[in-house]
Write an enzyme that holds these catalytic residues in place. Structure first.
Site: not given
Ligand code: CAA
Ligand code: NAD
Length: 300
Positions: A135, A156, A206, A168
């Site tokens: 991330s 990503h 991000n 990405e």
């Molecule tokens: N697997 C399969 N399908 C899924 C699912 C999953 N894990 N999660 C949700 N869905 C599907 C549901 O089945 C549902 O389908 P229908 O429209 O056909 O019913 C649809 O997605 C919507 O789900 P829900 O009705 O349960 O709930 P919702 O409308 O609140 O949507 C969500 C859930 C898609 C997670 C929505 O809340 C959302 O988009 N949230 C924001 C997510 C976001 O911003 N993600 C980015 C995070 S940052 C990141 O990832 C980067 C990083 O590095 C940290």
């Molecule tokens: P998570 O904690 O759900 O999963 C990480 C997994 O990696 C765990 O099951 C752990 O047991 C395993 N693990 C740790 N060290 C290991 C090793 N040396 N060998 C094998 N397995 C190992 O975390 P996550 O949310 O899936 O995030 C994983 C990566 O993806 C991170 O780099 C995170 O920044 C990135 N990411 C996370 C998100 C998010 O929304 N959570 C979105 C995009 C990218």
């Protein structure tokens, strides 16, 4: 032309090893399997891997319910074919023997990722491409643990992977055109929309999303509004599907902390030395951005 197309097809990514079967790894494995790839998931224990497969099964049921709403039998076939393409392994070195691509999705920790790739670099075939789903960590810093920087990039994904349409694709200066094109083609085969980005902190999403999430924390810390009201405000006032606190929970507070540690290190090393907190840093960055914006939009 016909020849080059078939040659490209022959070289396409077919076998994918996903290291880390947590929320991201399981999602990446699922999407790769439903688009016809052979997938191996690696994690630290059989127990975690079984949970990972169970979560894939549950998610596939949600996808099938929508995709095959009028044909339950086709839905069942879709699920079992995808599940059959996924195998599990605790030994990462064994799991990369046939890999065309390794996608790493383990804990957000530079040293742990580097240790993993150092080992994988020795075990994987020459042609295997390595990608990290980090991330916030610089792809270059991870790739430097290998002898294959030309076959290294960032993929990503976004959480939840089966639902979020974006991927990405990140290249470092050493990434070859061939590698980059294969990563883009892989993204398209997964039916994701790809965007290209340099190896810059937070990439695109991000870099914009995390300061917003941290500013929500800051708002709360100042006592300006409650978590519930901040979440409601952003959902109903800005059209976001989740408020910032819900999203922090959804990403995982541990991962959020690791991301902030890295942004902090990357963006403000001198402030860290002075013992300034991350929220203060983000606040400072936010105010700087606001000052710049005010130059162009004096009314804000
Ligand atoms: N697997 C399969 N399908 C899924 C699912 C999953 N894990 N999660 C949700 N869905 C599907 C549901 O089945 C549902 O389908 P229908 O429209 O056909 O019913 C649809 O997605 C919507 O789900 P829900 O009705 O349960 O709930 P919702 O409308 O609140 O949507 C969500 C859930 C898609 C997670 C929505 O809340 C959302 O988009 N949230 C924001 C997510 C976001 O911003 N993600 C980015 C995070 S940052 C990141 O990832 C980067 C990083 O590095 C940290
Ligand atoms: P998570 O904690 O759900 O999963 C990480 C997994 O990696 C765990 O099951 C752990 O047991 C395993 N693990 C740790 N060290 C290991 C090793 N040396 N060998 C094998 N397995 C190992 O975390 P996550 O949310 O899936 O995030 C994983 C990566 O993806 C991170 O780099 C995170 O920044 C990135 N990411 C996370 C998100 C998010 O929304 N959570 C979105 C995009 C990218």
């Amino acid at each position: 032309r016909r020849f080059s197309t078939s040659a490209m097809r022959a070289e396409a990514i077919k076998c994918v090893t996903v290291i880390g079967g947590g929320q991201m790894g399981a999602g990446i494995a699922q999407v790769a399997a439903t688009t016809g790839h052979q997938v191996v998931i690696v994690d630290q224990s059989e127990d975690i891997l079984n949970k990972s497969k169970a979560s894939i099964h549950k998610s596939l049921q949600r996808v099938a319910k929508k995709k095959f709403a009028d044909d339950a039998k086709a839905g069942e076939a879709f699920i079992s074919e995808a599940i059959d393409r996924v195998s599990i392994q605790t030994d990462a070195t064994n799991a990369v023997g046939n890999a065309d691509l390794v996608v790493e999705a383990i804990v957000e920790n530079l040293e742990v990722k580097r240790q993993l790739f150092t080992i994988l670099d020795k075990a994987a075939p020459q042609h295997t491409i390595f990608a990290s789903n980090t991330s916030s960590l610089p792809i270059k810093d991870i790739a430097e643990s290998t002898q294959r920087m030309d076959r290294f990039g960032g993929l990503h994904f976004f959480n939840p992977v089966p639902v979020m349409k974006l991927l990405e694709v990140v290249r470092i200066p050493q990434t070859s055109d061939e590698t980059f094109n294969k990563l883009l083609a892989f993204g398209k085969n997964l039916q994701k929309t790809t965007v290209n980005c340099k190896d810059t902190p937070g990439f695109i999403v991000n870099r914009l999303l995390v300061p917003y999430m941290v500013e929500a924390v800051r708002l709360l810390e100042r006592g300006d509004a409650s978590t519930r009201d901040i979440d409601t405000a952003m959902k109903l006032g800005a059209g976001y599907p989740m408020g910032p606190f819900e999203l922090c929970d959804y990403v995982g507070l541990d991962t959020m902390k690791f991301i902030l540690d890295v942004e902090w290190l990357t963006l403000r090393p001198t402030m860290q030395a002075a013992g300034v907190s991350i929220t203060e840093v983000v606040h400072h960055l936010y105010n700087t951005a606001l000052t710049k914006m005010k130059r162009f939009m004096p009314n804000i």
